[in-house]
Write an enzyme that holds these catalytic residues in place. Structure first.
Site, PDB file in Angstrom:
ATOM      1  N   TYR A  59       0.853  -1.196   0.000  1.00 38.02           N
ATOM      2  CA  TYR A  59       0.000   0.000   0.000  1.00 38.02           C
ATOM      3  C   TYR A  59       0.887   1.244   0.000  1.00 38.02           C
ATOM      4  O   TYR A  59       1.608   1.515   0.959  1.00 38.02           O
ATOM      5  CB  TYR A  59      -0.938   0.030   1.210  1.00 38.02           C
ATOM      6  CG  TYR A  59      -1.975  -1.091   1.240  1.00 38.02           C
ATOM      7  CD1 TYR A  59      -2.281  -1.826   0.102  1.00 38.02           C
ATOM      8  CD2 TYR A  59      -2.652  -1.399   2.409  1.00 38.02           C
ATOM      9  CE1 TYR A  59      -3.233  -2.842   0.131  1.00 38.02           C
ATOM     10  CE2 TYR A  59      -3.610  -2.416   2.448  1.00 38.02           C
ATOM     11  CZ  TYR A  59      -3.885  -3.128   1.307  1.00 38.02           C
ATOM     12  OH  TYR A  59      -4.818  -4.131   1.339  1.00 38.02           O
ATOM     13  N   ALA A 201     -18.155  -2.212  -0.553  1.00 37.83           N
ATOM     14  CA  ALA A 201     -17.975  -2.271  -2.013  1.00 37.83           C
ATOM     15  C   ALA A 201     -17.329  -0.972  -2.495  1.00 37.83           C
ATOM     16  O   ALA A 201     -17.790  -0.355  -3.456  1.00 37.83           O
ATOM     17  CB  ALA A 201     -19.295  -2.577  -2.721  1.00 37.83           C
ATOM     18  N   LEU A 205     -21.911   1.055  -1.456  1.00 32.82           N
ATOM     19  CA  LEU A 205     -23.031   0.773  -0.557  1.00 32.82           C
ATOM     20  C   LEU A 205     -23.354   1.951   0.369  1.00 32.82           C
ATOM     21  O   LEU A 205     -24.290   1.864   1.164  1.00 32.82           O
ATOM     22  CB  LEU A 205     -22.755  -0.515   0.242  1.00 32.82           C
ATOM     23  CG  LEU A 205     -22.683  -1.775  -0.634  1.00 32.82           C
ATOM     24  CD1 LEU A 205     -22.157  -2.975   0.163  1.00 32.82           C
ATOM     25  CD2 LEU A 205     -24.062  -2.102  -1.231  1.00 32.82           C
ATOM     26  N   GLY A 207     -24.413   4.609  -0.854  1.00 28.96           N
ATOM     27  CA  GLY A 207     -25.552   5.228  -1.528  1.00 28.96           C
ATOM     28  C   GLY A 207     -25.272   6.639  -2.005  1.00 28.96           C
ATOM     29  O   GLY A 207     -26.157   7.337  -2.483  1.00 28.96           O
TER      30      GLY A 207
END
Ligand SMILES: NC(=O)c1ccc[n+]([C@@H]2O[C@H](COP(=O)([O-])OP(=O)(O)OC[C@H]3O[C@@H](n4cnc5c(N)ncnc54)[C@H](OP(=O)(O)O)[C@@H]3O)[C@@H](O)[C@H]2O)c1
Length: 323
Positions: A59, A201, A205, A207
């Site tokens: 990373y 995700a 998710l 929204g």
């Protein structure tokens, strides 16, 4: 915060913190995030009882480990610190040398969990596990873990180690349910752990994204999941998340996390782009979903069928051209 009950020397929080975002170009959060926000996220996570911190040598090419180590400071001894080895050259002396390098970047004398990031497609795990065994013997590594492993390969890794491989870190969310087939039942019956990555995700998710508001960073712009057509298709699932969230005075992201950690052997490691997101994610550990809510989410997840694979390629090309 809630914790796993599986007899590890240091407790593992059901909601941890993923730190791929720290100092990595793919997420594109910039210098101020790497220099300041990431530090504040870690300090707030500690205050909220988060003990599981996940990073990896790849990373940001070591930057994530350095940022996390600095931010944990004196508290690094009180947490369950997990990092990963990318098994390009999976032989024991290299594994040992890479563990020392990760520990140095993290500023720690002990890696509570040292994970193999991906199964090496050509070399079996005997040689890696010889290195892991040596690291456990000298006390540099507490528990051994794997990531992106099938159940068969997880068990083979245990045979090679001659001891428990505590965890398998895999993608698990309302969008990716494959671990339910065999990884979760195995973990539940053998006191092992499934560490759910991308539990939101990658933000889908929450929204907050739709066809007119797609995430800008490189990683998600190139992901089939964030194609306009797939964002449309996710509308029904997001709608059910919102309904359940309203009943708990919570957010869709919190309900998505509560759903992931509902299973007893699962912990989730959401990443966060702000302190507020981290706070919200940690609070999701307190949400208990009722049976009918869990079922409604499951059904909405079953109905969600994103366009993936070769069928997604022309759509990706069209999205790149802005059409
Ligand atoms: N082992 C592996 O192969 C592997 C692979 C991937 C990830 N991982 C690990 O898993 C961790 C998490 O996975 P991930 O980062 O891929 O995906 P994720 O946790 O599902 O998504 C993280 C992103 O979602 C958004 N978000 C987070 N909390 C939110 C909230 N409360 N409300 C609204 N949006 C929120 C943020 O993006 P925006 O604010 O920009 O929308 C954040 O960067 C990584 O950091 C890494 O440690 C491991």
């Amino acid at each position: 915060m809630r914790y796993l009950d599986i007899g590890t020397t240091r407790k593992i929080s059901k909601i941890g913190l993923g730190t791929w975002q720290f100092g990595s170009r793919e997420w594109g959060y910039g210098q101020q995030y790497a220099d300041q926000v990431a530090h504040s996220i870690v300090r707030r996570a500690l205050e909220l009882g988060v003990t599981l911190f996940d990073t990896a040598e790849i990373y940001g090419f070591g930057r994530s480990e350095r940022i996390l180590g600095r931010a944990l400071g004196e508290d690094r001894e009180a947490v369950f610190l997990a990092t990963k080895l990318f098994p390009l050259l999976p032989i024991a002396p290299v594994v040992e040398q890479r563990a020392v390098a990760s520990a140095n970047r993290l500023g720690t004398r002990r890696l509570d969990l040292y994970q193999v990031h991906q199964p090496n497609p050509v070399v079996r795990d005997g040689t890696i596990m010889r290195g892991m065994d040596a690291l456990q013997r000298v006390g540099l590594v507490g528990e051994v873990g794997v990531s992106n492993y099938s159940l068969q390969r997880w068990r083979a890794a245990e045979d090679a180690l001659g001891g428990r491989v505590l965890s398998n870190q895999v993608s698990y969310s309302l969008v990716v349910r494959s671990p339910e087939r065999d990884l979760l039942p195995f973990a539940e019956s053998h006191d092992r752990v499934v560490i759910a990555y991308s539990p939101l995700a990658q933000g889908l998710l929450s929204g907050r994204y739709d066809r007119d508001n797609r995430p800008a960073n490189r990683l998600r712009a190139a992901s089939p999941l964030f194609l306009p057509d797939n964002l449309d298709r996710a509308g029904d699932l997001i709608g059910v998340l919102r309904e359940v969230a309203d009943a708990h005075s919570a957010t869709p992201a919190q309900v998505a996390l509560a759903w992931v950690i509902h299973r007893p052997a699962v912990v989730a490691i959401p990443g966060a782009s702000s302190v507020e997101q981290l706070e919200s994610n940690a609070a999701a550990a307190e949400i208990q979903l009722a049976g009918d809510e869990y079922g409604a989410l499951q059904a909405a997840s079953d109905r969600f069928s994103p366009v993936t694979g070769p069928a997604a390629l022309p759509l990706i090309a069209r999205a790149r051209l802005g059409r």
